[in-house]
Design a protein around this motif. Structure first.
Motif, mmCIF file in Angstrom:
data_model
loop_
_atom_site.group_PDB
_atom_site.id
_atom_site.type_symbol
_atom_site.label_atom_id
_atom_site.label_comp_id
_atom_site.label_asym_id
_atom_site.label_seq_id
_atom_site.Cartn_x
_atom_site.Cartn_y
_atom_site.Cartn_z
ATOM 1 N N LEU A 114 -25.137 -32.841 -7.927
ATOM 2 C CA LEU A 114 -24.614 -32.936 -9.296
ATOM 3 C C LEU A 114 -25.659 -32.588 -10.358
ATOM 4 O O LEU A 114 -25.454 -32.881 -11.534
ATOM 5 N N THR A 115 -26.759 -31.995 -9.963
ATOM 6 C CA THR A 115 -27.844 -31.748 -10.924
ATOM 7 C C THR A 115 -27.430 -30.819 -12.056
ATOM 8 O O THR A 115 -27.998 -30.887 -13.147
ATOM 9 N N VAL B 102 -28.280 -38.169 -7.939
ATOM 10 C CA VAL B 102 -27.627 -36.967 -8.468
ATOM 11 C C VAL B 102 -27.965 -35.759 -7.596
ATOM 12 O O VAL B 102 -27.100 -34.933 -7.272
ATOM 13 N N ALA C 82 -19.201 -37.699 -13.205
ATOM 14 C CA ALA C 82 -19.529 -36.303 -12.924
ATOM 15 C C ALA C 82 -18.802 -35.797 -11.691
ATOM 16 O O ALA C 82 -18.284 -34.673 -11.671
ATOM 17 N N GLU C 83 -18.735 -36.620 -10.646
ATOM 18 C CA GLU C 83 -18.160 -36.189 -9.374
ATOM 19 C C GLU C 83 -16.639 -36.172 -9.389
ATOM 20 O O GLU C 83 -16.016 -35.232 -8.888
ATOM 21 N N ARG D 134 -24.669 -31.003 -13.581
ATOM 22 C CA ARG D 134 -23.793 -31.742 -14.493
ATOM 23 C C ARG D 134 -24.466 -32.957 -15.115
ATOM 24 O O ARG D 134 -23.910 -33.540 -16.044
ATOM 25 N N ARG E 245 -26.083 -35.753 -4.269
ATOM 26 C CA ARG E 245 -24.648 -35.460 -4.389
ATOM 27 C C ARG E 245 -24.376 -34.059 -4.946
ATOM 28 O O ARG E 245 -23.224 -33.702 -5.181
ATOM 29 N N SER F 249 -19.893 -33.447 -17.900
ATOM 30 C CA SER F 249 -21.349 -33.329 -18.004
ATOM 31 C C SER F 249 -21.867 -34.632 -18.590
ATOM 32 O O SER F 249 -21.362 -35.101 -19.618
ATOM 33 N N ALA G 194 -22.596 -40.977 -11.870
ATOM 34 C CA ALA G 194 -22.216 -40.224 -10.680
ATOM 35 C C ALA G 194 -20.700 -40.152 -10.529
ATOM 36 O O ALA G 194 -20.145 -39.099 -10.186
#
Length: 438
Positions: free
Chosen positions: A251-252, A246, A222-223, A254, A249, A228, A219
């Motif tokens: 982030l799905t 994920v 990615a964030e 990535r 946040r 990726s 996390a």
């Protein structure tokens, strides 16, 4: 007829102390308190309470560390006061007095056996505690490794959410500051950022997180770094938690979460690979293949970061208790042997950082959380499992504190034959790369 004066039998504790001293070959480093109220041993130091004859029976059937652990987690044995301090005092005394099991003569063995019988310790073998791991199949087969990981990491997401901080990072934190305002969560975030900077992550890069835990690094990378991430874990509970984290946040797009064995990871060409305190579970014979997989999965010029526990040379790599209750089939080796295996796989080791003292602080924080929330933990997993964790954290903290175990971040690169002379750099090539981690 005149009555003879009554001779009071010695209490249980003095008789147990005599047997223990014969077995240790020296003075007892603890005070014993037995179920009949009797006591024996030095007036200072930790007090060990024998609650029943079953405690002795466990030690008779399983002498040494594992028998003591079984007796502790089942509450047949208890320690008065702080367990960490009690263990520290006992181990210090053992080292200072050079206590060890001496060579016993037949007469010595006969006397000990007679004392054991009189104490009522002879009897059927007590059943193993329910919290003890029970694995089947060939060592480090896929099915056995899955069961070993599940035993520890699938205990309960709620348990780990209660024990860990909001980062859900279950590994050594990084403490560039030790003032009270710098919290355990700050130390974990500093560790995650440290890893990302060592891996030189840039937006759009591809990161493989092997043994991703509850997704703290996945996390964060990615964030905050726009990469990726392919996150891999064998634990179903962890995979479910990471997917939800994920999703929450956003982030799905990535992050891909895969529940599988590292040996089954497909593809290659990742810009960076990280494996955080997962290598201990790989196994000794399997580690060369694991190192080879790291080399295969990263692109030429790409970076690999291994954060892994180590043991001092000629010291046990975990011990019977941890390997039976916490991390079955684990294997730790001295740091130099791990770097040698990575180099043998074709990786070039560029930077090593020892974090042993940081783990002392990390485990101490987990201990404080466990003790202050004891009733909550008992409600979540039961008293036996909570006592397993109390013993695990106390013993682990001392192992790092005394240097018997360590933990290190090892940064490697896969050499790129087509690169210009000089090859890849290290984090220290970038001015100010450490700035802001605290």
């Amino acid at each position: 007829m005149m009555r003879q004066p009554h001779t009071r039998r010695a209490g249980v504790a003095p008789r147990v102390a005599a047997v223990a001293q014969a077995a240790l070959g020296g003075p007892l480093p603890i005070r014993l308190r037995a179920w009949d109220g009797s006591e024996a041993g030095p007036d200072t130091g930790p007090v060990v309470v024998l609650r029943s004859r079953r405690a002795l029976r466990r030690l008779l059937w399983q002498p040494g560390e594992l028998g003591l652990a079984q007796a502790y987690v089942t509450k047949d044995i208890d320690v008065v006061g702080d367990l960490t301090e009690g263990l520290r005092t006992m181990w210090t005394a053992v080292r200072e007095h050079g206590l060890h099991a001496p060579e016993l003569t037949m007469a010595d063995r006969a006397r000990i056996a007679s004392a054991v019988v009189r104490l009522g310790a002879v009897g059927p073998r007590p059943p193993a505690p329910a919290s003890q791991a029970r694995l089947h199949g060939n060592l480090h087969s896929r099915s056995r490794d899955r069961a070993a990981i599940s035993h520890h990491y699938d205990l309960s997401n709620r348990f780990y959410e209660r024990l860990l901080d909001e980062t859900m990072a279950y590994s050594c934190g990084y403490w560039p500051r030790t003032d009270p305002e710098f919290t355990p969560a700050d130390a974990q975030r500093a560790k995650l950022e440290l890893i990302c900077r060592k891996l030189a992550l840039r937006p759009g890069a591809r990161l493989l997180d092997i043994g991703c835990g509850w997704g703290s690094l996945t996390a964060h990378a990615a964030e905050h770094h726009g990469v990726s991430v392919t996150a891999v874990t064998l634990a179903k509970e962890q995979a479910a938690h990471v997917r939800e984290r994920v999703r929450a946040r956003g982030l799905t797009d990535r992050v891909e979460v895969i529940c599988q064995d590292y040996r089954d990871i497909q593809g290659s060409g990742f810009d960076a690979v990280a494996t955080i305190e997962m290598g201990e579970h790989v196994g000794d014979a399997q580690y060369p293949a694991f190192a080879g997989a790291l080399h295969r999965l990263v692109r030429p010029g790409g970076r690999v970061l291994v954060q892994q526990m180590s043991r001092q040379r000629n010291a046990p790599g975990g011990g019977p208790f941890i390997e039976t209750y916490i991390a079955p089939d684990m294997h730790m080796r001295p740091l130099g042997e791990t770097t040698g295996l990575l180099e043998a796989a074709g990786l070039e080791v560029r930077h090593v950082e020892a974090l042993r003292e940081d783990y002392v602080r990390t485990v101490a924080a987990w201990q404080e959380t466990l003790e202050t929330g004891w009733d909550d933990f008992v409600a979540l997993v039961g008293e036996e499992t909570a006592r397993v964790w109390r013993l695990y954290l106390a013993g682990g903290r001392l192992a790092f504190e005394e240097g018997r175990m360590g933990v290190d971040q090892i940064l490697s690169v896969r050499p790129d034959p087509g690169a210009s002379a000089g090859g890849p750099g290290t984090p220290t090539d970038v001015p100010g790369w450490y700035e802001g981690l605290g």
